[in-house]
Design an enzyme around this catalytic site. Structure first.
Site, mmCIF file in Angstrom:
data_model
loop_
_atom_site.group_PDB
_atom_site.id
_atom_site.type_symbol
_atom_site.label_atom_id
_atom_site.label_comp_id
_atom_site.label_asym_id
_atom_site.label_seq_id
_atom_site.Cartn_x
_atom_site.Cartn_y
_atom_site.Cartn_z
ATOM 1 N N PRO A 1 4.476 -2.623 0.020
ATOM 2 C CG PRO A 1 4.049 -0.237 -0.417
ATOM 3 C CD PRO A 1 3.769 -1.334 0.539
ATOM 4 C CD GLU A 2 7.239 -7.932 -2.389
ATOM 5 O OE1 GLU A 2 8.028 -8.484 -2.966
ATOM 6 O OE2 GLU A 2 6.244 -8.605 -2.057
ATOM 7 N NE ARG B 1 -0.177 -4.134 9.514
ATOM 8 C CZ ARG B 1 0.350 -5.457 8.989
ATOM 9 N NH1 ARG B 1 -0.112 -5.687 7.764
ATOM 10 N NH2 ARG B 1 1.003 -6.068 9.712
ATOM 11 C CG HIS C 1 -4.727 5.478 9.940
ATOM 12 N ND1 HIS C 1 -4.660 5.372 11.114
ATOM 13 C CD2 HIS C 1 -6.021 4.951 9.404
ATOM 14 C CE1 HIS C 1 -5.562 4.383 11.636
ATOM 15 N NE2 HIS C 1 -6.564 4.037 10.718
#
Length: 266
Positions: A2-3, A105, A86
């Site tokens: 996400p930016e 990740r 996760h």
DNA sequence: CCTAAGTCCTGAGTGC
DNA sequence: TGCACTCAGGACTTAG
């Protein structure tokens, strides 16, 4: 990751879930993010007062220590009792809800701020792109320092200006009509002024659309963003430029996949 | 095998 | 020469 538009969208969603809530207890299910998640015992009983954003970081203010969170590439927040692969941190609220941070990740960050509210990760960050401190002078000064590096790499440098990542850097360069691989020192001041305008414009439009969903980004409520449907160049290699019909090109700049129109951008 | 929204570290290069 | 900075490349990780 996400930016800025995606982080801002998550911030707004988290604020709806958390502002005014009280934490019964917080727990790390697995601590191995980019840095080890610290002991969260100090969050028991705190009230959550605000959810803020600085650069691509989220800051959850509480009546105790503030939480600093970065989504990395795949970080997500959701509400729900179900434990998924996760899941890293769960906030159990007094009202019974379970709010979870999940990061497949593990490039994300989950830490506590110092007593003064600061954190080393926030030191040295450039101005917010949508704030008054970001203007043509910022990019002109940066272009003098980074004169041999690619323009696109320069605007993705979080010490120059925050929040611009790989997608919006390509999109902003397209809107400004500048080739992303051009050495920053060879781009004139007027063109840098234009780039400031286009960075602000593309980020603001993307926020209004709830960000861009590529792969697994989701808003806190589970909905996809919509801005990916408006990309001019990102991910459109070989397709026709919507402005001139030329084939969009792709190359690696600063180690990141980059997209541009050979005719509209010079 | 390839690719992916980010950041950090390393080492070579540059310039004062 | 020394120093501080720039800049490119790789590493981290899992999933599709």
């Amino acid at each position: 990751m996400p930016e800025l538009p995606e982080v801002e969208t998550v911030r707004a969603g988290l604020e709806l879930l958390l502002a005014g809530a009280r934490v019964r207890h917080a727990r790390a299910l697995r601590k191995d993010l980019r840095t080890a998640i610290p002991d969260l015992a100090g969050l028991a009983g705190v009230g959550i007062t605000a959810v803020r954003r600085r650069a691509k970081y989220l800051l959850l203010d509480t009546t105790g220590p503030s939480i600093l969170n970065h989504l990395g590439m795949t970080g997500k927040w959701r509400e729900g009792a179900e434990v998924r692969a996760h899941d890293h941190v769960e906030l159990h609220l007094l009202d019974g809800r379970r709010i979870v941070f999940n990061d497949a990740r593990r490039f994300g960050l989950f830490e506590l701020c110092r007593a003064d509210g600061g954190h080393d990760a926030l030191d040295g960050l450039g101005p917010e792109p949508l704030g008054d401190a970001f203007d043509g002078r910022v990019l002109r000064a940066a272009a003098r320092r980074h004169r041999r590096s690619a323009l696109k790499a320069m605007i993705m440098d979080q010490r120059v200006v925050v929040g611009v990542g790989n997608i919006y850097a390509s999109e902003a360069c397209f809107r400004a009509g500048i080739r992303p691989g051009l050495a920053a020192g060879r781009v004139g001041g007027a063109r840098l002024d234009r780039l400031v305008t286009e960075i602000r414009g593309v980020l603001a439009e993307a926020i209004a659309k709830g960000g861009s969903t590529i792969g697994d980004y989701r808003q806190v409520n589970g909905l996809s963003g919509l801005f990916q449907n408006q990309f001019s160049v990102y991910g459109r290699e070989g397709e026709a430029c919507r402005a001139c019909g030329s084939r969009i090109r792709q190359s690696v700049i600063g180690g990141r996949s980059s997209f541009w129109c050979p005719r509209c951008q010079r």
